[in-house]
Enzyme design. Structure first.
Site, PDB file in Angstrom:
ATOM      1  N   ARG A 154       0.816  -1.216   0.000  1.00 47.45           N
ATOM      2  CA  ARG A 154       0.000   0.000   0.000  1.00 47.45           C
ATOM      3  C   ARG A 154       0.847   1.263   0.000  1.00 47.45           C
ATOM      4  NH1 ARG A 154      -3.484  -2.007   4.647  1.00 47.45           N
ATOM      5  NH2 ARG A 154      -2.229  -3.867   4.371  1.00 47.45           N
ATOM      6  N   GLU A 185       4.324 -10.219  15.739  1.00 49.68           N
ATOM      7  CA  GLU A 185       3.766 -10.783  16.973  1.00 49.68           C
ATOM      8  C   GLU A 185       4.042 -12.293  17.031  1.00 49.68           C
ATOM      9  OE1 GLU A 185      -0.317  -9.853  17.364  1.00 49.68           O
ATOM     10  OE2 GLU A 185      -0.461 -10.646  19.411  1.00 49.68           O
TER      11      GLU A 185
END
Ligand code: AMP
Length: 169
Positions: free
Chosen positions: A57, A94
């Site tokens: 993006r 994560e």
């Protein structure tokens, strides 16, 4: 105000994540123009030579901005996509890790880079991008985002590089 063009999608791509969907903004002629104008106004264009965007993006906003300002664009890509000699940098997610790459000669049109991505969350992606551009001899002059998740410690990961966001949650 780009805020009204951002759609919240709960539990995407996994449960517990509130995804900030920029596609309504891209679809809107007004929203898209406001985003690019906002990024152009956020950092003095005379302070950088080249716009650098992160897959995928960051490519959308970065190339439109570069074209508007008459500057070149450098892509930072996922592993194995760039065909020439690359530098790579891995960073922790994560769960697990991710890697991004840049061409070693990407600073040849001007070493002062404006770093662009759609969204600043934990800052891991942009921190790795800053490491990469420095390694090829470029200087990250500033980072510009359309959206910043201000409740996450992304800013703290980016050191003393100035950070500009059009919209902070
Ligand atoms: P981070 O490395 O945590 O700062 O994550 C930044 C990257 O992940 C950006 O390229 C975003 O496109 C994407 N991202 C992270 N969190 C979100 C979210 N809540 N909504 C949309 N995109 C996100």
């Amino acid at each position: 105000m780009v805020e009204r063009f951002i759609r919240d999608v709960p539990d995407f791509p996994k449960e517990g994540i509130l995804f900030k969907d920029i596609t309504p903004l891209l679809q809107s002629p007004e929203g898209l123009a406001q985003a690019i104008e906002g990024l152009a106004a956020a950092v003095d264009p005379a302070s950088y030579d080249t716009v650098c965007g992160i897959e995928s993006r960051g490519f959308i906003f970065g190339t439109a901005l570069a074209c508007k300002l008459g500057k070149g664009f450098v892509p930072i890509r996922k592993p194995g996509k760039l065909p020439w000699k690359t530098e790579s940098e891995s960073y922790q997610l994560e769960y697990g890790s991710d890697t991004i790459e840049i061409h070693v000669d990407a600073a040849s049109q001007g070493p002062r880079f404006l770093m662009v991505d759609d969204l600043l969350a934990t800052g891991g992606t942009m921190a790795a991008a800053l490491t990469l551009v420095r390694r090829i001899g470029a200087t990250p002059v500033a980072c510009a985002f359309v959206i910043e998740l201000g409740f996450l410690p992304g800013r703290a990961k980016l050191g003393d590089v100035p950070i500009h966001s059009l919209l902070t949650y």
